[in-house]
Design a protein around this motif. Structure first.
Motif, PDB file in Angstrom:
ATOM      1  N   GLU A  22       0.817  -1.206   0.000  1.00  0.00           N
ATOM      2  CA  GLU A  22       0.000   0.000   0.000  1.00  0.00           C
ATOM      3  C   GLU A  22       0.855   1.261   0.000  1.00  0.00           C
ATOM      4  N   GLU A  23       0.342   2.298  -0.690  1.00  0.00           N
ATOM      5  CA  GLU A  23       0.959   3.625  -0.703  1.00  0.00           C
ATOM      6  C   GLU A  23       2.454   3.575  -1.003  1.00  0.00           C
ATOM      7  N   THR A  25       5.402   4.393  -3.226  1.00  0.00           N
ATOM      8  CA  THR A  25       5.812   5.309  -4.277  1.00  0.00           C
ATOM      9  C   THR A  25       7.327   5.454  -4.234  1.00  0.00           C
ATOM     10  N   SER A  43       1.676   5.783  -6.360  1.00  0.00           N
ATOM     11  CA  SER A  43       0.424   5.625  -5.631  1.00  0.00           C
ATOM     12  C   SER A  43      -0.008   6.991  -5.126  1.00  0.00           C
ATOM     13  N   THR A  44      -1.205   7.417  -5.508  1.00  0.00           N
ATOM     14  CA  THR A  44      -1.718   8.704  -5.055  1.00  0.00           C
ATOM     15  C   THR A  44      -3.232   8.641  -4.943  1.00  0.00           C
ATOM     16  N   THR A  45      -3.768   9.408  -4.030  1.00  0.00           N
ATOM     17  CA  THR A  45      -5.216   9.563  -3.923  1.00  0.00           C
ATOM     18  C   THR A  45      -5.653  10.875  -4.552  1.00  0.00           C
ATOM     19  N   GLU A 104      -2.894   4.073  -8.833  1.00  0.00           N
ATOM     20  CA  GLU A 104      -1.745   3.291  -8.386  1.00  0.00           C
ATOM     21  C   GLU A 104      -1.290   2.444  -9.559  1.00  0.00           C
TER      22      GLU A 104
END
Length: 120
Positions: A22-23, A25, A43-45, A104
């Motif tokens: 997860e997350e 980068t 990975s970005t929201t 992602e």
């Protein structure tokens, strides 16, 4: 952190010490073991994130794991979504903007180092 097994296999651990996917980068270039590729894990929201127009003298492959992005590839606009793979040919101008639910992906550069020509 890089670990080398007795067989010569190379294990690269996350720089932030997390042990999940997860997350994640990071950029990886000149990978050990003769991989011959470089990687961008993204990975970005955030919506609307992404690089400006550029090209590479080699192909770039995008493996989209979550969310979406609108890619400009040459004169085409392509919406890439989770579960898709997009291959941009060598010397083709491209950029992307992440979708409303984030993005992602794994970006595979078919070269051991990044060679980027910025066009804007």
């Amino acid at each position: 952190m890089v670990e080398v097994a007795g067989s010569g296999a190379v294990v690269i651990k996350r720089a932030d010490g997390r042990e999940d996917g997860e997350e994640w980068t990071e950029n990886y270039t000149e990978l050990p073991g003769g991989a011959g590729v470089s990687l961008i894990l993204e990975s970005t929201t955030k919506e609307g994130a992404g690089p400006r127009l550029h090209k590479h003298p080699y192909a770039e492959t995008f493996i989209i794991r979550r969310g979406s992005a609108t890619f400009t590839v040459g004169t085409d606009e392509i919406v890439g979504t989770a579960g898709q793979i997009l291959v941009v040919p060598a010397d083709t101008p491209h950029k992307f903007r992440t979708g409303p639910e984030g993005y992602e992906a794994i970006h595979i550069h078919a070269n051991p180092t990044f060679e980027t020509i910025w066009l804007e």
